[in-house]
Design a protein around this motif. Structure first.
Motif, PDB file in Angstrom:
ATOM      1  N   LEU A 470       8.900   6.767  -3.558  1.00 15.22           N
ATOM      2  CA  LEU A 470       7.924   7.158  -2.553  1.00 15.22           C
ATOM      3  C   LEU A 470       8.188   6.453  -1.230  1.00 15.22           C
ATOM      4  O   LEU A 470       8.361   5.232  -1.184  1.00 15.22           O
ATOM      5  CB  LEU A 470       6.515   6.801  -3.034  1.00 15.22           C
ATOM      6  CG  LEU A 470       5.355   7.146  -2.092  1.00 15.22           C
ATOM      7  CD1 LEU A 470       5.175   8.659  -2.005  1.00 15.22           C
ATOM      8  CD2 LEU A 470       4.064   6.482  -2.563  1.00 15.22           C
ATOM      9  N   LEU A 471       8.231   7.234  -0.157  1.00 19.87           N
ATOM     10  CA  LEU A 471       8.182   6.708   1.205  1.00 19.87           C
ATOM     11  C   LEU A 471       6.736   6.836   1.658  1.00 19.87           C
ATOM     12  O   LEU A 471       6.195   7.944   1.758  1.00 19.87           O
ATOM     13  CB  LEU A 471       9.099   7.506   2.131  1.00 19.87           C
ATOM     14  CG  LEU A 471      10.592   7.210   2.026  1.00 19.87           C
ATOM     15  CD1 LEU A 471      11.400   8.345   2.637  1.00 19.87           C
ATOM     16  CD2 LEU A 471      10.926   5.882   2.718  1.00 19.87           C
ATOM     17  N   PHE A 472       6.103   5.692   1.960  1.00 19.83           N
ATOM     18  CA  PHE A 472       4.659   5.666   2.154  1.00 19.83           C
ATOM     19  C   PHE A 472       4.308   5.005   3.482  1.00 19.83           C
ATOM     20  O   PHE A 472       4.642   3.851   3.722  1.00 19.83           O
ATOM     21  CB  PHE A 472       4.012   4.883   1.004  1.00 19.83           C
ATOM     22  CG  PHE A 472       2.514   4.751   1.096  1.00 19.83           C
ATOM     23  CD1 PHE A 472       1.685   5.722   0.568  1.00 19.83           C
ATOM     24  CD2 PHE A 472       1.938   3.645   1.703  1.00 19.83           C
ATOM     25  CE1 PHE A 472       0.311   5.597   0.644  1.00 19.83           C
ATOM     26  CE2 PHE A 472       0.566   3.508   1.780  1.00 19.83           C
ATOM     27  CZ  PHE A 472      -0.255   4.485   1.256  1.00 19.83           C
ATOM     28  N   LYS A 473       3.625   5.744   4.351  1.00 22.90           N
ATOM     29  CA  LYS A 473       3.079   5.183   5.584  1.00 22.90           C
ATOM     30  C   LYS A 473       1.581   4.922   5.437  1.00 22.90           C
ATOM     31  O   LYS A 473       1.095   3.838   5.721  1.00 22.90           O
ATOM     32  CB  LYS A 473       3.347   6.135   6.754  1.00 22.90           C
ATOM     33  CG  LYS A 473       2.554   5.852   8.016  1.00 22.90           C
ATOM     34  CD  LYS A 473       2.841   4.491   8.616  1.00 22.90           C
ATOM     35  CE  LYS A 473       2.084   4.332   9.944  1.00 22.90           C
ATOM     36  NZ  LYS A 473       2.193   2.971  10.491  1.00 22.90           N
ATOM     37  N   ASP A 474       0.852   5.936   4.982  1.00 19.58           N
ATOM     38  CA  ASP A 474      -0.573   5.775   4.730  1.00 19.58           C
ATOM     39  C   ASP A 474      -1.041   6.887   3.808  1.00 19.58           C
ATOM     40  O   ASP A 474      -0.218   7.610   3.229  1.00 19.58           O
ATOM     41  CB  ASP A 474      -1.386   5.737   6.038  1.00 19.58           C
ATOM     42  CG  ASP A 474      -1.255   7.010   6.869  1.00 19.58           C
ATOM     43  OD1 ASP A 474      -0.942   8.082   6.300  1.00 19.58           O
ATOM     44  OD2 ASP A 474      -1.471   6.948   8.094  1.00 19.58           O
ATOM     45  N   GLU A 475      -2.346   7.060   3.681  1.00 19.65           N
ATOM     46  CA  GLU A 475      -2.886   8.012   2.708  1.00 19.65           C
ATOM     47  C   GLU A 475      -2.507   9.457   2.997  1.00 19.65           C
ATOM     48  O   GLU A 475      -2.498  10.293   2.086  1.00 19.65           O
ATOM     49  CB  GLU A 475      -4.426   7.891   2.671  1.00 19.65           C
ATOM     50  CG  GLU A 475      -4.947   6.600   2.099  1.00 19.65           C
ATOM     51  CD  GLU A 475      -4.986   5.452   3.102  1.00 19.65           C
ATOM     52  OE1 GLU A 475      -5.334   4.321   2.704  1.00 19.65           O
ATOM     53  OE2 GLU A 475      -4.658   5.681   4.299  1.00 19.65           O
ATOM     54  N   THR A 476      -2.168   9.759   4.242  1.00 12.81           N
ATOM     55  CA  THR A 476      -1.873  11.144   4.607  1.00 12.81           C
ATOM     56  C   THR A 476      -0.491  11.326   5.230  1.00 12.81           C
ATOM     57  O   THR A 476      -0.238  12.339   5.887  1.00 12.81           O
ATOM     58  CB  THR A 476      -2.948  11.679   5.582  1.00 12.81           C
ATOM     59  OG1 THR A 476      -2.982  10.846   6.744  1.00 12.81           O
ATOM     60  CG2 THR A 476      -4.319  11.677   4.923  1.00 12.81           C
ATOM     61  N   HIS A 477       0.411  10.369   5.024  1.00 12.27           N
ATOM     62  CA  HIS A 477       1.774  10.487   5.550  1.00 12.27           C
ATOM     63  C   HIS A 477       2.734   9.879   4.536  1.00 12.27           C
ATOM     64  O   HIS A 477       2.963   8.666   4.522  1.00 12.27           O
ATOM     65  CB  HIS A 477       1.905   9.792   6.904  1.00 12.27           C
ATOM     66  CG  HIS A 477       1.049  10.403   7.966  1.00 12.27           C
ATOM     67  ND1 HIS A 477      -0.284  10.080   8.129  1.00 12.27           N
ATOM     68  CD2 HIS A 477       1.339  11.355   8.913  1.00 12.27           C
ATOM     69  CE1 HIS A 477      -0.783  10.792   9.124  1.00 12.27           C
ATOM     70  NE2 HIS A 477       0.180  11.571   9.614  1.00 12.27           N
TER      71      HIS A 477
END
Length: 572
Positions: A470-477
């Protein structure tokens, strides 16, 4: 703890890493365990950086270092020194554990030794978004009681501090500061034994404009661990109140040569960020600003310059045993000047002194240099900066300090003990689109260009089950490269999580029923990502390339963190 394998960009080091990773992958292919129902088994995690800047800019001297000294999302640095030991902390927001603590003997060689907030009782984060949680921790040492203090803001809980006599050991339970409002508290311990807390807060009365803030001070009693006496505003608005400056914050107070200095960030954390400084004869003021303010900024430079460093500010000062002064601060390195997936990083610069008697981090109009040198330091092999390689084969009983989760511990759902040599991760209903504790362990991305891979042994049981990288920036990106159960069978999918937390499948490739041993790979080319998979010992197959990396950037998504990458499982 297993040590991170880090090296500067030397061709031999990268070749060694490639050989090691290939060997680990070949060995792992021979030890495929039986699948576990509703559980993903990750065999290894490898990461290698390949940024161009480290190839064209070389280090000079034994004490040479690259900026940033802590690449990737390490924002709001604070530093202190006791003897020849330096300690530094950065913000952690809603990641768990909280407040990474680094140690160095020379300002060049840094090693993370712990997290200060390492248990749920110290770190209530339930229901907070990723960019909430812990803001701007400040670390200080009080020589009068030989105690270290870390004070910070948990935006969903208030201001508090923890303390310890041994920074290599455990820290106390939180001690709340109900009389200290706002954010960004910081301790100052005077040489007469008195103590103070400075912080950012609302101005008295109604704010005159958006971003109108003030810096306040209160005395603190180290015997009762409580604030005492009245609160006083030291700075209202900023250096030039007539210009309506915004977001005066991140204050630190120092006593140097009998004078009191108050240093703060100003201008907000984006392109207009800066650092300003004031001086007084008393910790209660009045404080007079330096004529050469700001003492650090990049906002007046050509936005089209090559390899720009932006958003510089939020600094802290430290003096070496020999009397030299240095500053740590945050700044960003937008990829090709476009967006900042790496988030706000920690930089290091020497401090000079003006004829007026104020510290100066960087002359206005000058660019933040990408290299520096600390006299007397000897750069080791395991430095935190430059291009480096990292490999974890999950052979240890606990995960190394590079790893973290969201909002709370994941010991009950993620383990390196259940199946030896693997990180086992249960597929729980919680997803990373929720403000909860998902089955996710991640680490910061620290380069614009990198390659990351893992091997997954997994047999999804229901249509909702999926696991992968997973590439995760925040809850919606988010971008998820995963193995998933579909209505037609089983497939490798690339999913994009956007506004509303809903997934869009960007690419999919069917897997055979017997395909339970899958390798996954993500390649970042700076502005774009490429996603690959392989079955067993087979060749890599491209699933989708040229995927927009800017979707995960702060410029697009907002917030205060950078992008993280890790391993994830869900049936939500």
């Amino acid at each position: 703890m297993k040590k991170t394998k880090i090296s500067c960009i030397l061709a031999s080091a990268l070749l060694a890493f490639s050989a090691q990773t290939a060997g680990a992958q070949a060995a792992s292919a021979a030890k495929a365990p039986a699948t576990v129902a509703h559980t993903a088994l990750f065999d290894y995690f490898s990461y290698s950086g390949d940024d161009d800047i480290y190839k064209k800019v070389k280090l000079e001297g034994e004490g040479g270092f690259y900026n940033p000294i802590l690449p990737g999302w390490y924002s709001d640095p604070s530093i202190c020194r006791v003897g020849d030991d330096y300690f530094m902390v950065t913000s952690s927001f809603s990641y768990y554990p909280g407040v990474p603590l680094f140690h160095s003997k020379d300002l060049v060689n840094w090693k993370q030794i712990s997290y200060i907030l390492d248990r749920p009782s110290q770190l209530p984060l339930a229901g907070q978004k990723v960019s909430a949680g812990i803001f701007a921790p400040a670390i200080s040492y009080n020589p009068h009681n030989k105690t270290f203090y870390m004070v910070t803001t948990n935006v969903g809980w208030g201001n508090f501090f923890v303390k310890t006599k041994d920074p290599f050991g455990s820290w106390s339970e939180p001690i709340r500061l109900p009389d200290v409002k706002g954010i960004d508290p910081s301790f100052f311990f005077d040489d007469d034994g008195k103590a103070y807390i400075v912080n950012n807060d609302e101005p008295e009365g109604k704010a005159e404009y958006d971003g109108h803030r003030a810096i306040r001070v209160r005395e603190f009693d180290v015997n009762t661990d409580k604030t005492v006496g009245p609160e006083k505003i030291l700075v209202n608005k900023g250096v030039h109140p007539e210009d309506k400056p915004i977001w005066i914050e991140g204050p630190h107070m120092y006593k140097i040569n009998g004078k009191y200095f108050l240093m703060s960030a100003e201008g907000g954390t984006s392109d207009m960020h800066s650092e300003v400084i004031f001086r007084s004869d008393s910790p209660f003021g009045p404080f007079v600003p330096a004529k050469k303010n700001p003492i650090l900024t990049q906002r007046d430079l050509d936005p089209n310059r090559i390899d720009p460093v932006t958003c510089a500010g939020h600094a802290d000062l430290v003096q070496t045993p020999s009397g030299d002064w240095w500053a740590v601060f945050l700044a960003c390195r937008p990829c090709e000047g476009k967006f900042e997936n790496l988030g706000r990083e920690t930089f290091l610069l020497p401090v000079s002194w003006t004829d007026e008697g104020f510290p100066l981090i960087l002359e206005q109009g000058k660019t933040v240099p990408m290299t520096g040198n600390v006299k007397g330091a000897v750069r080791g092999k395991n430095v935190t900066f430059g291009n480096f390689a990292y490999n974890d084969d999950f052979s240890e009983k606990t995960l190394p300090l590079d790893w973290f989760s969201l909002r709370g511990p994941v010991d009950s759902i993620c383990s390196t003990n259940a199946v030896p040599g693997y990180l086992s991760m249960k597929c729980i209903e919680t997803t990373t689109a929720e403000k909860a504790v998902p089955a996710y362990v991640g680490r910061r991305i620290q380069h614009h260009k990198f390659e990351c891979s893992s091997r997954l042994v997994f047999e999804p049981q229901t249509v909702n089950e999926r696991a992968g990288m997973l590439l995760f920036k925040d809850e919606t990106h988010q971008y998820l490269l995963c193995v998933a159960k579909t209505s037609a069978g089983k497939a490798v999918e690339l999913r994009k999580t956007a506004d509303g937390g809903k997934d869009e499948i960007l690419a999919s490739s069917a897997l055979a029923k017997a395909d339970k041993d899958i390798r996954l790979k993500i390649v970042s080319r700076g502005l774009t990502f490429d996603f690959y998979y392989a079955v067993g010992k087979g060749e890599w197959k491209l699933l989708k390339n040229n995927v927009d990396a800017g979707f995960l950037s702060t410029r697009n998504a907002g917030g205060f963190t950078g992008t993280t990458i890790g391993l994830y499982a869900t049936r939500g």
